[in-house]
Design a protein around this motif. Structure first.
Motif, short mmCIF file in Angstrom:
data_model
loop_
_atom_site.label_atom_id
_atom_site.label_comp_id
_atom_site.label_asym_id
_atom_site.label_seq_id
_atom_site.Cartn_x
_atom_site.Cartn_y
_atom_site.Cartn_z
N SER A 140 4.17 45.46 32.48
CA SER A 140 3.41 46.29 33.19
C SER A 140 2.34 46.76 32.20
CB SER A 140 4.24 47.53 33.66
OG SER A 140 4.54 48.01 32.45
N HIS A 141 1.29 47.34 32.71
CA HIS A 141 -0.02 47.93 31.86
C HIS A 141 0.44 49.38 31.77
CE1 HIS A 141 -2.51 44.76 31.12
NE2 HIS A 141 -2.33 44.42 32.34
N LEU A 192 12.49 49.12 33.01
CA LEU A 192 12.84 50.29 33.58
C LEU A 192 11.83 51.35 34.12
CD1 LEU A 192 16.12 51.00 31.16
CD2 LEU A 192 16.19 49.93 33.43
N SER A 193 10.82 51.23 33.52
CA SER A 193 9.70 52.17 33.60
C SER A 193 8.70 51.44 34.61
CB SER A 193 9.23 52.66 32.49
OG SER A 193 8.66 51.82 31.76
N CYS A 194 8.78 50.35 34.99
CA CYS A 194 7.90 49.68 35.83
C CYS A 194 7.56 50.08 37.37
CB CYS A 194 8.08 48.13 35.64
SG CYS A 194 7.69 47.47 34.15
N LYS A 242 10.11 41.81 42.78
CA LYS A 242 11.31 42.40 42.74
C LYS A 242 11.93 42.99 41.72
CE LYS A 242 13.30 37.74 41.15
NZ LYS A 242 14.31 36.76 41.65
N TYR A 243 11.05 43.25 40.48
CA TYR A 243 11.51 43.83 39.35
C TYR A 243 10.63 45.00 38.99
CZ TYR A 243 14.21 39.67 38.22
OH TYR A 243 15.11 38.79 38.16
N GLY A 244 10.11 45.63 39.89
CA GLY A 244 9.26 46.70 39.97
C GLY A 244 9.52 47.56 41.06
N ASN A 266 15.21 47.73 41.68
CA ASN A 266 14.18 46.76 41.07
C ASN A 266 14.28 46.77 39.68
OD1 ASN A 266 14.28 46.01 44.06
ND2 ASN A 266 12.19 46.22 44.08
N ARG A 267 13.81 47.89 39.23
CA ARG A 267 13.46 48.38 37.96
C ARG A 267 14.82 47.74 36.74
NH1 ARG A 267 12.94 53.16 37.17
NH2 ARG A 267 12.92 54.03 39.38
#
Length: 438
Positions: A153-154, A212-214, A220-222, A227-228
């Protein structure tokens, strides 16, 4: 000591320390009966001989294959001979591109013989439980020297510091999927090498922690918590599936609180990043316990951004806007909150090294009041590898041997890639320090 004012450790007695603890209004005590620290701790079917843990301190001293070198062997032999009940070995990369520097340990088929030899040498010098920390460095990857960030993530504050462009491509879901096999293969090799277990690392800004903070990541991972946390939990499930042996421990070193000046950080209040919010860390810890991941090692912050959050110090690159004792308390207090919220877990406490020769008395009070199951020492163990034996056999730490929280070990890690105690272990690290800063 004034609240919010940085001051150096200057205590001559336990009474002076307790006076400042009380003056700051901290719910922290001291107990001069240290016997609880020598009590065995049950970890699955294993038993650690005492409650003292040598925390992971990445050395950056691998050989050309990614295996341990002379400095690695030396560090862990000294920790084992020094009596630590659990040695939580440093961050070991699960693939090449995820290494934090070209000398980070990397477990693979070619480096496996070195890891087997390391395990044997540890057990020849003591009988600790051994956990190997498995990691992918993510945005802090430098596998061949230069920065080669892999971000999920940015985060503008971090991106700017690392000179990551706003249009830098994010890691794809397909790549994240592929990491499951990398972690499983690494865990299988750790078992083959003879260690007791692995740590699926999710802290200090590295990849699994960043996920974990996305909150704003698509796919599927945000987004939502499920998801995170999915990649971390799936890795754990797949490692357990590949290694059903109940003697093999799966543990985790887990960030509780990012302390980042962003609106959506892990474990922090959405309105005020300086406030801790344990809602999701507790939720994750409960998911870990459901998977029989009951050994959880606590930490906070991002050492690349605000070092004093996870490492209260006397000397560093800047002076924090808080007394080091306040930072020590934050780490100890919120570990206690986690232990109370998830009593099925065995939480390893952190934040004790700055307390120097008086740390065992605080640690004993914490164990007796249910604030943790074990006590970890990071900087302390590399400065003073026999700390555990001195606590257990002598009932005290030698003030001439303790870590002085001068930050030189962290400076070496940052600038030379290798971490060691320049003050207390001059034989191994003073020349490197001089060469780096001449």
């Amino acid at each position: 000591m004034e609240k919010g004012k940085h001051s150096k450790f200057n205590y001559k007695s336990l009474k002076e320390l307790q006076t400042d603890i009380d003056a700051l209004g901290l719910d922290l005590g001291c107990d001069e009966d240290l016997s609880i620290l020598s009590n065995p701790v049950r970890l699955g079917i294993h038993t650690a001989p005492n409650a003292l843990v040598a925390h992971p301190m990445e050395g950056g001293d691998s050989d050309d294959l990614g295996g341990p070198s002379y400095l690695t062997f030396r560090k862990y032999e000294r920790a084992a001979a020094g009596g630590s009940g659990l040695i939580w070995l440093e961050s070991v990369s699960v693939n090449h591109e995820g290494r934090s520097n070209k000398r980070q340990l990397f477990i693979n088929e070619k480096s496996l013989p070195g890891f087997k030899y390391l395990a044997n040498r540890i057990y020849k010098h003591g009988n600790p439980i051994t956990i190997v920390q498995l990691n992918h460095s993510g945005r802090y990857s430098k596998p061949d020297g230069p920065s080669a960030p892999m971000i999920a993530s940015h985060k503008p504050e971090l991106d700017e510091r690392l000179k990551i462009a706003p249009d830098h491509e994010l890691i794809t879901d397909n790549y994240l999927d592929s990491l499951i096999d990398d972690f499983v293969k690494a865990a299988l090799l750790v078992k083959e090498a003879g260690f007791h277990g692995v740590d699926i690392k999710a802290c200090h800004g590295y990849l699994l922690h960043e996920l974990l903070s996305c909150f704003d990541r698509e796919g599927k991972y945000g987004g939502i918590f499920e998801n995170r946390s999915a990649l971390m939990l799936t890795i754990i499930d797949k490692v357990r599936e590949a290694i059903p042996d109940p003697s093999f421990i799966i543990a985790s070193r887990l960030n509780l609180y990012d302390a980042m000046p962003i609106s959506k950080g892990w474990g922090q209040d959405s309105e005020d990043y300086k406030k801790v919010d344990l809602t999701e860390p507790i939720k994750l810890a409960k998911e870990l316990v459901k998977r029989n991941v009951t050994l959880i090692n606590i930490t906070m912050g991002n050492p690349y951004y605000i070092p004093h959050i996870n490492r209260p110090y006397d000397l560093g690159a800047y002076y924090p806007d808080e007394a080091p004792l306040e930072g020590v308390y934050r780490l100890i207090h919120y570990t206690r909150e986690m232990q109370k919220a998830v009593p099925e877990g065995k939480f390893v406490g952190v934040g004790y090294s700055w307390l120097r020769q008086f740390s065992p008395q605080v640690a004993a009070w914490i164990l007796k009041t249910g604030g943790a199951a074990m006590i970890g020492y990071g900087r302390q163990f590399i400065a003073y590898p026999e700390y555990a034996n001195d606590i257990i056999k002598n009932g005290e730490l030698d003030r001439q041997k303790v870590c002085i929280s001068c930050s030189k070990c962290s400076m070496l890690k940052r600038d030379a890639g290798t971490c060691g105690c320049v003050v207390r272990d001059q034989e191994a690290y003073l020349q490197l320090y001089k060469e780096t800063y001449q």
